[in-house]
Design a protein around this motif. Structure first.
Motif, PDB file in Angstrom:
ATOM      1  N   GLN A  39      32.507  32.869  34.637  1.00  0.00           N
ATOM      2  CA  GLN A  39      33.527  32.632  33.629  1.00  0.00           C
ATOM      3  C   GLN A  39      33.149  33.372  32.356  1.00  0.00           C
ATOM      4  O   GLN A  39      32.131  33.074  31.725  1.00  0.00           O
ATOM      5  CB  GLN A  39      33.671  31.140  33.347  1.00  0.00           C
ATOM      6  CG  GLN A  39      34.826  30.805  32.430  1.00  0.00           C
ATOM      7  CD  GLN A  39      35.157  29.322  32.442  1.00  0.00           C
ATOM      8  OE1 GLN A  39      34.350  28.494  32.872  1.00  0.00           O
ATOM      9  NE2 GLN A  39      36.340  28.971  31.985  1.00  0.00           N
ATOM     10  N   LYS A  43      38.362  33.421  29.457  1.00  0.00           N
ATOM     11  CA  LYS A  43      38.963  33.665  30.771  1.00  0.00           C
ATOM     12  C   LYS A  43      38.713  32.490  31.701  1.00  0.00           C
ATOM     13  O   LYS A  43      37.848  31.654  31.465  1.00  0.00           O
ATOM     14  CB  LYS A  43      38.388  34.954  31.370  1.00  0.00           C
ATOM     15  CG  LYS A  43      38.751  36.203  30.593  1.00  0.00           C
ATOM     16  CD  LYS A  43      38.323  37.452  31.334  1.00  0.00           C
ATOM     17  CE  LYS A  43      38.749  38.715  30.607  1.00  0.00           C
ATOM     18  NZ  LYS A  43      38.355  39.949  31.340  1.00  0.00           N
ATOM     19  N   GLU A  44      39.464  32.463  32.777  1.00  0.00           N
ATOM     20  CA  GLU A  44      39.286  31.415  33.769  1.00  0.00           C
ATOM     21  C   GLU A  44      38.074  31.725  34.650  1.00  0.00           C
ATOM     22  O   GLU A  44      37.686  32.885  34.806  1.00  0.00           O
ATOM     23  CB  GLU A  44      40.545  31.289  34.626  1.00  0.00           C
ATOM     24  CG  GLU A  44      41.758  30.801  33.860  1.00  0.00           C
ATOM     25  CD  GLU A  44      42.940  30.564  34.775  1.00  0.00           C
ATOM     26  OE1 GLU A  44      43.941  29.988  34.298  1.00  0.00           O
ATOM     27  OE2 GLU A  44      42.870  30.954  35.955  1.00  0.00           O
TER      28      GLU A  44
END
Length: 125
Positions: A39, A43-44
């Motif tokens: 990660q 961001k995811e």
């Protein structure tokens, strides 16, 4: 219950290498599918690599040819060898373990039951 502890993160220059380790305890390690996710800031969490009970390996397109996942069942440990690192690889890397993970779930967070705390990898350009 499975406990996962990652190690091996750090700061490296672009083009360099690091090897992450994840030590597992609490369940027969050889019965687990193991994965690495990462990660980046803002961001995811995303899939990086996975290795099944039968040593089948799967990789995200972005790391194919540069990263290698492996496991040592005698040491209850999974590794992620990262070569040719790029600045875009900078992220917190998480180890994950799953029981009975179906193939279509290997790439998904939902496929895994247990997670480590993460280790920071920073690649300077």
């Amino acid at each position: 219950q499975v406990q996962l502890v990652e190690s091996g993160g750090g700061l490296v220059q672009a083009g360099g290498s690091l090897r992450l380790s994840c030590a597992a305890s609490g369940r027969t390690f050889s019965s687990l599918t193991m994965g690495w996710f990462r990660q980046a800031p803002g961001k995811e969490r995303e899939f990086v690599a996975a290795i099944t009970r039968s040593d089948g390996t799967y990789y995200a397109d972005s790391v194919k040819g540069r990263f290698t996942i492996s496991r040592d069942n005698a040491k209850n440990t999974v590794y992620l060898q990262m070569n040719s690192l790029k600045s875009e690889d900078t992220a917190v890397f998480y180890c994950a373990a799953g029981v009975g993970v179906l193939r279509y779930n290997l790439y998904s967070l939902r496929g895994y039951d247990y997670w480590g705390q993460g280790t920071q990898v920073t690649v300077s350009s």
